[in-house]
Write an enzyme that holds these catalytic residues in place. Structure first.
Site, PDB file in Angstrom:
ATOM      1  N   ARG A 234     -17.438  -2.289 -91.472  1.00 20.24           N
ATOM      2  CA  ARG A 234     -16.583  -1.881 -92.286  1.00 20.24           C
ATOM      3  C   ARG A 234     -16.307  -2.277 -93.217  1.00 20.24           C
ATOM      4  NH1 ARG A 234     -17.659   2.007 -89.097  1.00 20.24           N
ATOM      5  NH2 ARG A 234     -15.514   2.977 -87.976  1.00 20.24           N
ATOM      6  N   GLU A 263     -13.905   3.406 -99.508  1.00 17.17           N
ATOM      7  CA  GLU A 263     -14.567   4.646 -99.613  1.00 17.17           C
ATOM      8  C   GLU A 263     -13.990   5.756-100.152  1.00 17.17           C
ATOM      9  OE1 GLU A 263     -16.644   4.212 -95.900  1.00 17.17           O
ATOM     10  OE2 GLU A 263     -17.579   2.310 -95.836  1.00 17.17           O
ATOM     11  N   HIS A 281     -22.233   4.850 -96.413  1.00 17.34           N
ATOM     12  CA  HIS A 281     -22.383   5.003 -94.408  1.00 17.34           C
ATOM     13  C   HIS A 281     -22.790   5.895 -94.435  1.00 17.34           C
ATOM     14  CE1 HIS A 281     -18.062   3.778 -92.368  1.00 17.34           C
ATOM     15  NE2 HIS A 281     -18.877   3.983 -91.738  1.00 17.34           N
TER      16      HIS A 281
HETATM   17  P1  NAP Z   1     -19.217  -3.247 -79.947  1.00 18.29           P
HETATM   18  O1  NAP Z   1     -20.104  -2.624 -78.599  1.00 18.29           O
HETATM   19  O2  NAP Z   1     -18.431  -2.700 -78.578  1.00 18.29           O
HETATM   20  O3  NAP Z   1     -19.085  -4.770 -80.956  1.00 18.29           O
HETATM   21  C1  NAP Z   1     -18.421  -4.914 -80.848  1.00 18.29           C
HETATM   22  C2  NAP Z   1     -18.534  -7.029 -80.848  1.00 18.29           C
HETATM   23  O4  NAP Z   1     -17.414  -7.313 -82.513  1.00 18.29           O
HETATM   24  C3  NAP Z   1     -18.218  -6.988 -80.053  1.00 18.29           C
HETATM   25  O5  NAP Z   1     -19.472  -7.704 -79.262  1.00 18.29           O
HETATM   26  C4  NAP Z   1     -17.432  -8.614 -80.190  1.00 18.29           C
HETATM   27  O6  NAP Z   1     -17.531  -9.694 -79.607  1.00 18.29           O
HETATM   28  C5  NAP Z   1     -17.167  -8.726 -81.446  1.00 18.29           C
HETATM   29  N1  NAP Z   1     -16.043  -8.972 -82.126  1.00 18.29           N
HETATM   30  C6  NAP Z   1     -14.891  -8.269 -81.413  1.00 18.29           C
HETATM   31  N2  NAP Z   1     -14.074  -9.329 -82.122  1.00 18.29           N
HETATM   32  C7  NAP Z   1     -14.668 -10.236 -83.196  1.00 18.29           C
HETATM   33  C8  NAP Z   1     -14.211 -11.493 -83.490  1.00 18.29           C
HETATM   34  N3  NAP Z   1     -13.088 -11.980 -83.916  1.00 18.29           N
HETATM   35  N4  NAP Z   1     -15.243 -12.542 -84.095  1.00 18.29           N
HETATM   36  C9  NAP Z   1     -16.186 -12.594 -83.901  1.00 18.29           C
HETATM   37  N5  NAP Z   1     -16.800 -11.189 -83.229  1.00 18.29           N
HETATM   38  C10 NAP Z   1     -16.204 -10.581 -82.758  1.00 18.29           C
HETATM   39  O7  NAP Z   1     -19.197  -2.417 -80.883  1.00 18.29           O
HETATM   40  P2  NAP Z   1     -20.669  -1.407 -81.553  1.00 18.29           P
HETATM   41  O8  NAP Z   1     -20.742  -0.629 -80.887  1.00 18.29           O
HETATM   42  O9  NAP Z   1     -21.382  -2.640 -81.350  1.00 18.29           O
HETATM   43  O10 NAP Z   1     -20.202  -1.489 -82.977  1.00 18.29           O
HETATM   44  C11 NAP Z   1     -19.400  -2.442 -83.738  1.00 18.29           C
HETATM   45  C12 NAP Z   1     -18.843  -1.555 -84.742  1.00 18.29           C
HETATM   46  O11 NAP Z   1     -19.987  -1.211 -86.109  1.00 18.29           O
HETATM   47  C13 NAP Z   1     -18.041  -0.376 -85.102  1.00 18.29           C
HETATM   48  O12 NAP Z   1     -17.305  -1.292 -84.178  1.00 18.29           O
HETATM   49  C14 NAP Z   1     -17.897  -0.184 -86.006  1.00 18.29           C
HETATM   50  O13 NAP Z   1     -16.618  -0.459 -87.071  1.00 18.29           O
HETATM   51  C15 NAP Z   1     -19.675  -0.421 -86.766  1.00 18.29           C
HETATM   52  N6  NAP Z   1     -20.104   0.540 -86.785  1.00 18.29           N
HETATM   53  C16 NAP Z   1     -20.712   1.624 -88.500  1.00 18.29           C
HETATM   54  C17 NAP Z   1     -21.202   2.466 -88.535  1.00 18.29           C
HETATM   55  C18 NAP Z   1     -21.494   2.820 -89.763  1.00 18.29           C
HETATM   56  O14 NAP Z   1     -21.984   4.236 -89.665  1.00 18.29           O
HETATM   57  N7  NAP Z   1     -22.076   1.705 -90.846  1.00 18.29           N
HETATM   58  C19 NAP Z   1     -21.827   2.822 -87.240  1.00 18.29           C
HETATM   59  C20 NAP Z   1     -21.385   3.029 -86.232  1.00 18.29           C
HETATM   60  C21 NAP Z   1     -20.212   1.543 -85.354  1.00 18.29           C
HETATM   61  P3  NAP Z   1     -16.404 -10.416 -78.660  1.00 18.29           P
HETATM   62  O15 NAP Z   1     -16.007  -9.537 -78.035  1.00 18.29           O
HETATM   63  O16 NAP Z   1     -18.026 -10.593 -77.542  1.00 18.29           O
HETATM   64  O17 NAP Z   1     -16.162 -11.172 -79.486  1.00 18.29           O
END
Ligand code: NAP
Length: 315
Positions: A234, A263, A281
């Protein structure tokens, strides 16, 4: 279910709109100048049971409080930062998202951004199109294979990026709140140590109060003039004004950005820099993935209103 009112916040997908219209009474927030106008003018406002939002307009406190009959928020995104989860929990409103189905596309795009920044793909394309090639060869660029890649957030998308980067012979390290069972990846509990030890820093964590501006001036300086930062998380993960000054001053080697703080506004300064690749995005924006996300949104709503278990519950 045709009598159940579902409110969609803005036109995120025409396929999703059609599928919702087939099953529910679909109300469109964007047909009104504002939420206040919708609340004042729409006779069904009190009967809205579900909201379908996304990364642009989700379900904030104001929207939730305007809908007294709201029971579920089914977001067309995996990220939850545009939903007031605390309020949903307080009011017993269920929340679902669209994990997994979008992971490959976002991870593919992260690798695409790394290659585009290191190998100057967009600049190369312009070089051919504007006839410059006829006057001489393109400048040398930087190799990606074998670089050390640091991933901020080794969740679904972060792990998929790591797997792809491994295939490029890269050394993988990561930051997360807890160590993961990947013996080949080096764990860091501190973002500065991670940034110091990698050449490519990829942001793939969830946006929370803790991860807001996690990439700040110190982190950028730890990455240094040969390092690049890739953001497919994000916009608010990066302190954008610090990123801009580091790039302008040559303190950072480059950036590949799919997301921005405000954005669709993108800092003007970035547009003139050849070591920066900016995307609107589009992490999940393929036909295949958008349809799969839409199907999941609809399936979650159907499950909820048929008193079946939710497919991808968050709350
Ligand atoms: P996910 O499986 O829930 O992964 C998110 C990761 O963030 C978790 O592994 C968590 O690890 C880590 N995290 C949370 N708080 C943290 C902190 N304080 N320090 C370090 N790591 C932390 O979610 P995902 O499916 O991979 O998606 C991740 C993100 O990508 C979404 O939340 C979204 O914002 C973004 N995204 C962007 C797009 C785009 O179009 N550009 C599309 C889809 C998603 P721990 O719990 O082990 O800390």
């Amino acid at each position: 279910m045709e009598s159940i009112s579902v409110l969609m916040t803005w036109p995120m997908s025409s396929y999703l709109e059609t599928e919702l219209e087939k099953r529910f009474k679909l109300l469109k927030l964007w047909s009104y100048p504002s939420l206040a106008d919708f609340v004042k003018e729409n006779e069904y406002v009190n009967s809205v049971k579900a909201v379908v939002g996304d990364t642009r307009i989700g379900a904030d406190a104001q929207l939730i409080d305007s809908l007294p009959g709201l029971e579920i928020v089914s977001t067309y995104s995996v990220g939850l930062d545009k939903i007031d989860l605390r309020k949903c929990k307080q009011k017993g409103i269920r929340v679902t998202n669209t994990p997994d189905v979008l992971t490959d596309d976002v991870a593919d795009l992260a690798i695409g951004l790394i290659l585009a920044v290191f190998r100057r793909l967009c600049v190369c394309d312009g070089f051919v199109r504007n006839g410059s090639w006829k006057k001489g060869d393109f400048a040398l660029t930087t190799k990606f294979s074998g670089k050390s890649v640091g991933i901020v957030g080794l969740g679904r998308i972060g792990s998929a990026i790591a797997k792809r980067a491994e295939a490029f012979g890269c050394k993988i390290s990561y930051l997360s709140r807890t160590e993961k069972p990947y013996p080949n990846y080096k764990y860091y509990s501190n973002i500065l140590d991670l940034a110091t030890d990698c050449e490519v820093l990829v942001v793939a964590c969830a946006l929370t109060e803790e991860t807001f501006h996690i990439i700040n001036r110190q982190v950028i300086d730890a990455l240094g003039p040969k390092g690049i930062v890739i953001n497919i998380g994000r916009g608010c993960h990066i302190d954008e004004s610090e990123l801009v000054s580091a790039l302008m001053e040559g303190r950072l080697g480059g950036a590949g950005l799919d997301v921005f703080e405000r954005e669709p506004e993108v800092p003007e300064e970035l547009l003139g820099l050849e070591n920066v690749v900016v995307l609107p995005h589009v992490g999940t924006d393929t036909y295949e993935t958008c349809d799969a996300m839409a199907d999941l949104v609809v399936q979650n709503l159907e499950a909820y209103f048929q008193n079946k278990p939710l497919l991808t519950p968050v709350v």
